[in-house]
Motif scaffolding. Structure first.
Motif, PDB file in Angstrom:
ATOM      1  N   ASN A  59      16.612  -4.041  -1.921  1.00 59.45           N
ATOM      2  CA  ASN A  59      15.785  -3.001  -2.560  1.00 59.45           C
ATOM      3  C   ASN A  59      16.632  -1.903  -3.220  1.00 59.45           C
ATOM      4  O   ASN A  59      16.479  -0.710  -2.933  1.00 59.45           O
ATOM      5  CB  ASN A  59      14.832  -2.380  -1.524  1.00 59.45           C
ATOM      6  CG  ASN A  59      13.492  -2.021  -2.148  1.00 59.45           C
ATOM      7  OD1 ASN A  59      13.302  -2.167  -3.362  1.00 59.45           O
ATOM      8  ND2 ASN A  59      12.564  -1.548  -1.339  1.00 59.45           N
ATOM      9  N   LEU A 118       6.184 -10.734   2.747  1.00 61.14           N
ATOM     10  CA  LEU A 118       6.253 -11.119   4.168  1.00 61.14           C
ATOM     11  C   LEU A 118       4.894 -11.492   4.730  1.00 61.14           C
ATOM     12  O   LEU A 118       4.751 -11.752   5.920  1.00 61.14           O
ATOM     13  CB  LEU A 118       6.838  -9.945   4.988  1.00 61.14           C
ATOM     14  CG  LEU A 118       8.363  -9.745   5.042  1.00 61.14           C
ATOM     15  CD1 LEU A 118       9.049 -11.022   5.522  1.00 61.14           C
ATOM     16  CD2 LEU A 118       8.938  -9.319   3.711  1.00 61.14           C
ATOM     17  N   THR A 166       0.830  -1.219   0.000  1.00 59.84           N
ATOM     18  CA  THR A 166       0.000   0.000   0.000  1.00 59.84           C
ATOM     19  C   THR A 166       0.862   1.267   0.000  1.00 59.84           C
ATOM     20  O   THR A 166       0.330   2.372   0.125  1.00 59.84           O
ATOM     21  CB  THR A 166      -0.921   0.060   1.240  1.00 59.84           C
ATOM     22  OG1 THR A 166      -0.101   0.214   2.412  1.00 59.84           O
ATOM     23  CG2 THR A 166      -1.781  -1.181   1.379  1.00 59.84           C
ATOM     24  N   GLY A 167       2.166   1.098  -0.102  1.00 62.69           N
ATOM     25  CA  GLY A 167       3.077   2.253  -0.064  1.00 62.69           C
ATOM     26  C   GLY A 167       2.762   3.237  -1.192  1.00 62.69           C
ATOM     27  O   GLY A 167       2.272   2.846  -2.257  1.00 62.69           O
ATOM     28  N   ALA A 225       6.269  -9.467  11.053  1.00 60.56           N
ATOM     29  CA  ALA A 225       6.199  -8.334  10.111  1.00 60.56           C
ATOM     30  C   ALA A 225       4.973  -8.353   9.208  1.00 60.56           C
ATOM     31  O   ALA A 225       4.447  -7.298   8.849  1.00 60.56           O
ATOM     32  CB  ALA A 225       7.458  -8.331   9.242  1.00 60.56           C
TER      33      ALA A 225
END
Ligand SMILES: Cc1cc2nc3c(=O)[nH]c(=O)nc-3n(C[C@H](O)[C@H](O)[C@H](O)COP(=O)(O)OP(=O)(O)OC[C@H]3O[C@@H](n4cnc5c(N)ncnc54)[C@H](O)[C@@H]3O)c2cc1C
Length: 474
Positions: free
Chosen positions: A466, A93, A74-75, A113
């Motif tokens: 990343n 995750l 949802t970032g 997480a």
């Protein structure tokens, strides 16, 4: 090709063949929430334990294959999807989602997480506690994502960002080692506090696998008020009064510009927006009380009386019950959706010292209107934290796509130059991802950027975590 095939076979051995996805519809993993970009993963890998995460990271490191950690996806800044090369492993995750322990005496909860934020809120509530992180994406976003982005939300004015709610972490490092730091300690001055490096690192330093987080006693009552204010200065004045009269009871203070509210009225006509068109701004505020509802109501009345007397409130309503309170909050939460329905827009998630926000908005509004005639300014946000979503919508009746293509760069440059002048931040709560990486390079001090690069090189020397997000180390 052989390297990739060998790696995929290894990953299947670690998490099970059915948890290594390479075909079928992977949109939910590969497309960002705002649908701005879509990547292509070598594979989506779904481990279910810290040990499996560690083995996956080790296997990828040995094969020199980079990893993109993902929680609820949802970032807002394109940080949780793979790039387009088809060579990155998307590490989901979401199966790592257990609540490991609730420690009532320590007022902490230890959680993995991939646990969805709303699930954690509900678990804590069942145990008689409040987990206060609250944001509109709470039904999908995960604790790992909240920590990795240091998410804010609507209760920061009282409880702080996710960073303030986190006492300790468990992390899988870029080398695939497990740092088990889950002490739950409130005091621990044994050198550098690594927890704070991983919080807000957006998956670029390691994989957060679990955390011990603070819980709070459940309040006896939570009351919501909605107030029309004559100006942004008045909203800041009301905030000062709210701090004074409600003290720690002030758990939410959101501001909404009239144009933002008019979009809610237009696109969600079934919602009743109080004081339609009466004032340039409205505020929604929340009072959490540990005595009783009548005490909370009396406090609110005293606050609103003082505010009416001072002239910083024109009119106000206090919700009579939970349904009304939810409806008032729903107005605020509907603004991003109403704005999306109105058409493409340019978003800015900025923070400025609360005291300087009225001057910033006045000056920046005027400049935007002068240089981009007809632009519509959708201004709302977490005023209690000095955080505005200061968004720009194309002039009415124009082609929004063409407007963005031609003007987005210049509008961003103008807004961020003003943010710099006011000593603010170009990302208050959403992070940097790849969307703001180039901007960060322009707006952060070179000293800070060099220190950040040094940390990245030390913790992830092969640049496999990343890569390309937050900052470039080339
Ligand atoms: C409707 C809506 C409202 C929102 N409101 C707010 C708001 O009020 N305040 C706010 O701050 N944000 C808000 N957001 C943004 C978003 O919800 C938050 O950034 C959230 O914290 C992301 O969580 P996630 O699990 O979806 O993370 P993702 O989107 O999956 O990932 C976000 C970043 O964290 C990294 N990451 C994820 N999990 C891990 C992990 N376990 N270890 C290491 N890195 C990891 C990813 O690589 C990526 O860089 C909103 C989003 C939506 C869609």
């Amino acid at each position: 090709m052989n390297t990739f095939n060998n790696l995929l076979a290894q990953l299947q051995g670690i998490v099970g063949a059915e948890q290594v996805l390479t075909e079928g519809d992977l949109t939910a993993y590969e497309q960002d929430w705002r649908k701005r970009e879509r990547g292509k993963a070598l594979a989506v890998v779904r481990p279910a334990s810290t040990d499996e995460v560690a083995q996956v990271v080790k296997a990828c490191a040995a094969a020199q294959v980079s990893l993109v950690p993902q929680g609820g996806n949802t970032g807002m800044v394109v940080g949780s999807i793979p790039d387009t090369t088809g060579t990155q492993v998307l590490l989901s995750l979401r199966r790592l989602n257990r609540v490991r322990a609730v420690d009532a005496a320590n007022l902490t909860v230890t959680v993995e997480a991939g646990c969805v934020l709303q699930t954690l809120q509900e678990v804590c509530e069942k145990e008689g506690f409040l987990f206060p992180l609250s944001l509109a994406a709470e039904g999908s976003c995960t604790i790992g994502g909240n920590l990795a982005t240091n998410a804010g939300g609507t209760q920061v004015v009282r409880y702080g960002n996710t960073r303030e709610l986190c006492l300790s972490l468990e992390v899988v490092t870029a080398q695939g080692e497990v740092w088990s730091g889950l002490t739950g300690l409130r005091k621990d001055n044994t050198g550098y506090d690594l927890r704070h490096l991983f919080i807000g690192s957006e998956g670029t330093l390691g994989v957060i696998t679990a955390a011990t987080l603070r819980m709070y006693p459940l309040p006896a009552s939570q009351l919501t008020a909605f107030a029309a204010v004559p100006s942004l200065e008045a909203a800041v004045q009301l905030l000062g009064l709210a701090h004074k009269y409600l003290n720690a009871g002030l758990t939410g203070f959101e501001v909404m510009g009239d144009f933002a509210l008019s979009l809610v009225r237009k696109h969600f006509p079934q919602q009743t927006v109080p004081f339609a068109g009466l004032s340039p701004y409205c505020v929604v505020l929340e009072n959490s009380d540990h005595e009783s509802e009548s005490h909370a109501r009396a406090q609110f009345e005293r606050l609103l009386e003082a505010a009416l007397e001072d002239g910083c409130v024109l009119d106000a309503v206090v919700a009579e019950n939970l349904a009304q309170a939810r409806a008032l909050w729903h107005i605020r939460e509907s603004i991003p959706l109403a704005q999306a329905q109105e058409g493409l827009n340019i978003k800015h998630d900025i923070s400025i010292a609360v005291s300087r926000i009225p001057a910033f908005v006045q000056e920046t509004d005027a400049l935007l209107e002068q240089h981009f005639p007809g632009v519509r300014l959708v201004n709302y946000g977490h005023l209690g934290d000095g955080n505005l979503h200061y968004n720009v919508q194309a002039p009415a009746g124009t082609d929004a796509q063409a407007f963005l293509r031609d003007q987005e760069g210049a509008i961003n440059a103008l807004v961020y130059a003003m943010v710099d002048r006011y000593n603010g931040s170009i990302s208050a709560e959403h992070g940097i991802g790849s969307l703001k990486r180039e901007k960060l390079a322009h707006h952060k001090s070179p000293v800070a950027l060099n220190a950040m690069r040094a940390i990245k090189r030390a913790l992830d020397p092969k640049n496999l975590m990343n890569p390309g997000r937050v900052l470039s180390i080339e």
